[in-house]
Write a protein that holds these residues in place. Structure first.
Motif, PDB file in Angstrom:
ATOM      1  N   VAL A 138       0.845  -1.200   0.000  1.00  0.00           N
ATOM      2  CA  VAL A 138       0.000   0.000   0.000  1.00  0.00           C
ATOM      3  C   VAL A 138       0.885   1.256   0.000  1.00  0.00           C
ATOM      4  CG1 VAL A 138      -1.594   1.365   1.435  1.00  0.00           C
ATOM      5  CG2 VAL A 138      -2.031  -1.079   1.056  1.00  0.00           C
ATOM      6  N   LEU A 139       1.883   1.277   0.868  1.00  0.00           N
ATOM      7  CA  LEU A 139       2.763   2.449   0.965  1.00  0.00           C
ATOM      8  C   LEU A 139       3.597   2.615  -0.311  1.00  0.00           C
ATOM      9  CD1 LEU A 139       3.895   1.934   4.670  1.00  0.00           C
ATOM     10  CD2 LEU A 139       2.371   3.732   3.806  1.00  0.00           C
ATOM     11  N   LYS A 140       4.099   1.500  -0.804  1.00  0.00           N
ATOM     12  CA  LYS A 140       4.923   1.541  -2.006  1.00  0.00           C
ATOM     13  C   LYS A 140       4.101   2.013  -3.208  1.00  0.00           C
ATOM     14  CE  LYS A 140       6.163  -2.320  -4.161  1.00  0.00           C
ATOM     15  NZ  LYS A 140       6.879  -3.514  -4.659  1.00  0.00           N
ATOM     16  N   ALA A 141       2.896   1.466  -3.340  1.00  0.00           N
ATOM     17  CA  ALA A 141       2.057   1.799  -4.494  1.00  0.00           C
ATOM     18  C   ALA A 141       1.619   3.259  -4.443  1.00  0.00           C
ATOM     19  CB  ALA A 141       0.838   0.879  -4.539  1.00  0.00           C
ATOM     20  N   GLY A 142       1.291   3.735  -3.251  1.00  0.00           N
ATOM     21  CA  GLY A 142       0.904   5.137  -3.106  1.00  0.00           C
ATOM     22  C   GLY A 142       2.033   6.042  -3.592  1.00  0.00           C
ATOM     23  N   ARG A 143       3.216   5.713  -3.149  1.00  0.00           N
ATOM     24  CA  ARG A 143       4.394   6.496  -3.538  1.00  0.00           C
ATOM     25  C   ARG A 143       4.624   6.405  -5.054  1.00  0.00           C
ATOM     26  NH1 ARG A 143       7.372   6.006   0.957  1.00  0.00           N
ATOM     27  NH2 ARG A 143       7.934   8.162   1.359  1.00  0.00           N
ATOM     28  N   GLU A 144       4.494   5.208  -5.603  1.00  0.00           N
ATOM     29  CA  GLU A 144       4.673   5.018  -7.055  1.00  0.00           C
ATOM     30  C   GLU A 144       3.733   5.933  -7.826  1.00  0.00           C
ATOM     31  OE1 GLU A 144       5.651   0.203  -7.107  1.00  0.00           O
ATOM     32  OE2 GLU A 144       3.721   0.882  -7.886  1.00  0.00           O
ATOM     33  N   TRP A 145       2.468   5.913  -7.435  1.00  0.00           N
ATOM     34  CA  TRP A 145       1.467   6.688  -8.167  1.00  0.00           C
ATOM     35  C   TRP A 145       1.801   8.177  -8.103  1.00  0.00           C
ATOM     36  CZ3 TRP A 145      -1.991  10.586  -7.990  1.00  0.00           C
ATOM     37  CH2 TRP A 145      -2.943  10.627  -9.026  1.00  0.00           C
ATOM     38  N   LEU A 146       2.165   8.640  -6.922  1.00  0.00           N
ATOM     39  CA  LEU A 146       2.448  10.062  -6.740  1.00  0.00           C
ATOM     40  C   LEU A 146       3.685  10.489  -7.519  1.00  0.00           C
ATOM     41  CD1 LEU A 146       1.518  10.025  -2.998  1.00  0.00           C
ATOM     42  CD2 LEU A 146       0.423  11.494  -4.721  1.00  0.00           C
ATOM     43  N   LEU A 147       4.696   9.620  -7.542  1.00  0.00           N
ATOM     44  CA  LEU A 147       5.919   9.938  -8.287  1.00  0.00           C
ATOM     45  C   LEU A 147       5.633   9.999  -9.785  1.00  0.00           C
ATOM     46  CD1 LEU A 147       8.576   7.762  -6.402  1.00  0.00           C
ATOM     47  CD2 LEU A 147       8.423  10.259  -6.460  1.00  0.00           C
ATOM     48  N   GLU A 148       4.812   9.039 -10.241  1.00  0.00           N
ATOM     49  CA  GLU A 148       4.515   8.997 -11.680  1.00  0.00           C
ATOM     50  C   GLU A 148       3.641  10.147 -12.141  1.00  0.00           C
ATOM     51  OE1 GLU A 148       2.921   5.077 -12.427  1.00  0.00           O
ATOM     52  OE2 GLU A 148       4.834   4.205 -11.764  1.00  0.00           O
ATOM     53  N   ASN A 149       2.911  10.753 -11.212  1.00  0.00           N
ATOM     54  CA  ASN A 149       1.970  11.790 -11.604  1.00  0.00           C
ATOM     55  C   ASN A 149       2.386  13.212 -11.222  1.00  0.00           C
ATOM     56  OD1 ASN A 149      -0.575  10.437 -12.918  1.00  0.00           O
ATOM     57  ND2 ASN A 149       0.101   9.087 -11.274  1.00  0.00           N
ATOM     58  N   GLY A 150       3.664  13.369 -10.896  1.00  0.00           N
ATOM     59  CA  GLY A 150       4.197  14.723 -10.729  1.00  0.00           C
ATOM     60  C   GLY A 150       3.920  15.420  -9.412  1.00  0.00           C
ATOM     61  N   TRP A 151       3.814  14.645  -8.324  1.00  0.00           N
ATOM     62  CA  TRP A 151       3.584  15.250  -7.012  1.00  0.00           C
ATOM     63  C   TRP A 151       4.894  15.318  -6.235  1.00  0.00           C
ATOM     64  CZ3 TRP A 151      -1.417  16.643  -5.156  1.00  0.00           C
ATOM     65  CH2 TRP A 151      -2.453  16.360  -6.058  1.00  0.00           C
ATOM     66  N   TRP A 152       5.116  16.445  -5.534  1.00  0.00           N
ATOM     67  CA  TRP A 152       6.332  16.619  -4.741  1.00  0.00           C
ATOM     68  C   TRP A 152       6.128  16.091  -3.335  1.00  0.00           C
ATOM     69  CZ3 TRP A 152      10.673  18.301  -7.078  1.00  0.00           C
ATOM     70  CH2 TRP A 152      10.533  19.032  -8.259  1.00  0.00           C
ATOM     71  N   GLU A 153       7.061  15.281  -2.870  1.00  0.00           N
ATOM     72  CA  GLU A 153       6.985  14.825  -1.483  1.00  0.00           C
ATOM     73  C   GLU A 153       7.629  15.858  -0.568  1.00  0.00           C
ATOM     74  OE1 GLU A 153       8.721  10.988  -0.586  1.00  0.00           O
ATOM     75  OE2 GLU A 153       7.910  11.050   1.454  1.00  0.00           O
ATOM     76  N   VAL A 154       6.923  16.241   0.476  1.00  0.00           N
ATOM     77  CA  VAL A 154       7.437  17.247   1.413  1.00  0.00           C
ATOM     78  C   VAL A 154       7.337  16.717   2.851  1.00  0.00           C
ATOM     79  CG1 VAL A 154       6.887  19.196  -0.090  1.00  0.00           C
ATOM     80  CG2 VAL A 154       5.184  18.395   1.568  1.00  0.00           C
ATOM     81  N   THR A 155       7.996  17.447   3.768  1.00  0.00           N
ATOM     82  CA  THR A 155       8.108  16.963   5.149  1.00  0.00           C
ATOM     83  C   THR A 155       7.588  17.999   6.148  1.00  0.00           C
ATOM     84  OG1 THR A 155      10.377  17.799   5.183  1.00  0.00           O
ATOM     85  CG2 THR A 155      10.093  15.480   4.644  1.00  0.00           C
TER      86      THR A 155
END
Ligand code: ATP
Ligand code: MG
Length: 432
Positions: A138-155
């Protein structure tokens, strides 16, 4: 010799090969001169046979006396054995103990509280192992989708300064000589970040001092939150359903085995890989509930019971939109066509599970937001920075939060959220 994993040896190509495995004793029986040890490692289980006529007396003696959960290494030949779990077994030639285990406290049949008091050991159970593997996907797939669709990960931060929204469920902490609070949501901080990055997301723990114990509330849970400039409510709902459908698809691909071991009927999950998901308004939800004989009137919030009843009508996740503004947060934008409702939505999982995502379009008008803050009885000075965002280049924007354990609970078919997290925290329990 290199050690192999149990999953690697469970196939026909390995029949007759000599291999060495490491793991823990999962089951143990002695029958007529043979010891049957079911060995467990992170990849699975395999039956190992230690035959007194084929090993040295020392090895046999060690095998006879193995306690459950001892850690061992075994060397032997892989054989096909339809009667063994998984269809293969290991005919052991040699065995070595790494760590003995005597009188493992969990023998089967214990009650829930006892198992929670022994969570550090119960965590090794196959059920929790399978759930953790699903959560990993679930965590991996969520990250995959977000990376593929141009979302920036922030902290965003976890320690927050003001007791803003939701004071009743805030955890207070000592912050040097002041008070601070554990974050309930990163949303307000994510809103700050869209003015430079436009599409942002974060995965953080959220803390909520939920007063009542329910099967779907934790005091500490993992929260995946997204926020995007220029997105209206419908744009972000599309994101919510695409992301959810993708995660389910990946779990079905990668965790077929785990879902099966959990006895999960996957037919609803299969249907949930297809979008769009059905959408109903809050008004329609109330009508449906009334028709089903529930005593509820317009303006009341939907609790777990109402949600459960609504899920009977759907075979995939579904949205409820346009809630009365009184039951939703101050930052949700009101519908210009109907000022008594907000452009907010929940995504509910079927099969009785209920809310897994909550989101909305955010109020982007300074004066309206200021008024909402006053109406709620909050102090606008606490929100100066948040109001500033509406003063300097405000944009329409929307976002949502997904509860990771809520999603895992549904996907894995669990009856309580505590098994979707290794170390559950809720009122009355924080251990270890
Ligand atoms: P609920 O009405 O179910 O208590 P909420 O409306 O307070 O949830 P939001 O503030 O919308 O929740 O939070 C976003 C998401 O976080 C929810 O949709 C849910 O998936 C998850 N969530 C909220 N509270 C909890 C909790 N106490 N434990 C686990 N997950 C939670
Ligand atoms: Mg919500």
């Amino acid at each position: 010799m290199v050690f192999m994993s149990i999953a690697q040896v469970m196939n026909d190509d390995m029949i007759g090969e000599e291999v060495e495995l490491r793991g823990w004793v999962y089951r143990h029986r002695v029958i007529g001169g043979k010891v049957f040890v079911v060995l467990r490692d992170s990849t699975g289980i395999i039956q190992c046979v230690i035959d007194s006529s084929k090993v040295s007396p020392q090895v046999y003696d060690t095998a006879v006396n193995l306690g459950i959960e001892s850690s061992i290494a075994v060397k032997g030949i892989v054989r096909k054995e339809p009667r063994a779990p998984g269809g293969y077994e290991l005919h052991v030639k040699d065995l070595r103990v790494y760590g003995i285990s005597r009188d493992f406290p969990i023998k089967g049949g214990e009650g829930i509280e006892y198992l929670l008091d022994n969570r550090h050991l119960w965590i090794r159970s196959r059920k929790l192992t399978n759930v953790m593997k699903i959560k990993h996907t679930v965590l991996k797939a969520g990250r995959e989708w977000l990376l593929e669709n141009g979302w920036w990960e922030v902290t965003p931060p976890i320690l927050t300064a003001s007791a803003c929204e939701g004071g009743a469920t805030l955890f207070e902490v000592k912050y040097f000589d002041k008070k601070a609070y554990l974050s309930q949501s990163a949303q307000l901080y994510l809103e700050v970040l869209i003015y430079s990055l436009e599409k942002v997301w974060s995965l953080t723990p959220s803390f909520r001092a939920e007063q009542s114990r329910t099967r779907r509330h934790l005091a500490e849970y993992w929260h995946l939150e997204l926020e995007a400039a220029w997105y209206n409510m419908y744009d972000i709902m599309n994101v919510a359903e695409e992301l959810t459908a993708y995660i389910i698809k990946r779990v079905l691909e990668e965790n077929e085995r785990e879902l099966k071991l959990l006895n999960r009927d996957t037919s609803i999950l299969e249907k949930s890989t297809k979008t769009p998901y059905p959408r109903i308004t809050y008004d329609e939800a109330i009508d449906r509930l009334k028709k089903k004989g529930l005593a509820i009137s317009w303006g009341e919030d939907l609790g777990a019971d109402e949600e459960r009843v609504l899920t009977q009508d759907f075979e995939t996740p579904f949205f409820i939109t346009h809630f009365p503004k009184e039951i939703k947060s101050f930052y949700m934008k009101t519908d210009p066509k109907r000022p008594e409702v907000v452009l907010g939505f929940d995504l509910l999982a079927p099969e009785g599970y209920g809310e897994i995502i909550g989101g909305s379009e955010r109020e982007d008008n300074y004066d309206k937001l200021y008024q909402r803050i006053l109406d709620e009885g909050y102090d606008p000075s606490d929100y100066k920075w948040y109001l500033d965002l509406r003063k300097y280049g405000s944009v329409p924007h929307s976002g949502f939060g997904l509860g990771i354990e809520r999603l895992v609970m549904w996907i894995a078919g669990l009856d309580h959220i505590r098994d979707a997290i290794p170390f559950p925290r809720y009122r009355g329990r924080i251990y270890p």
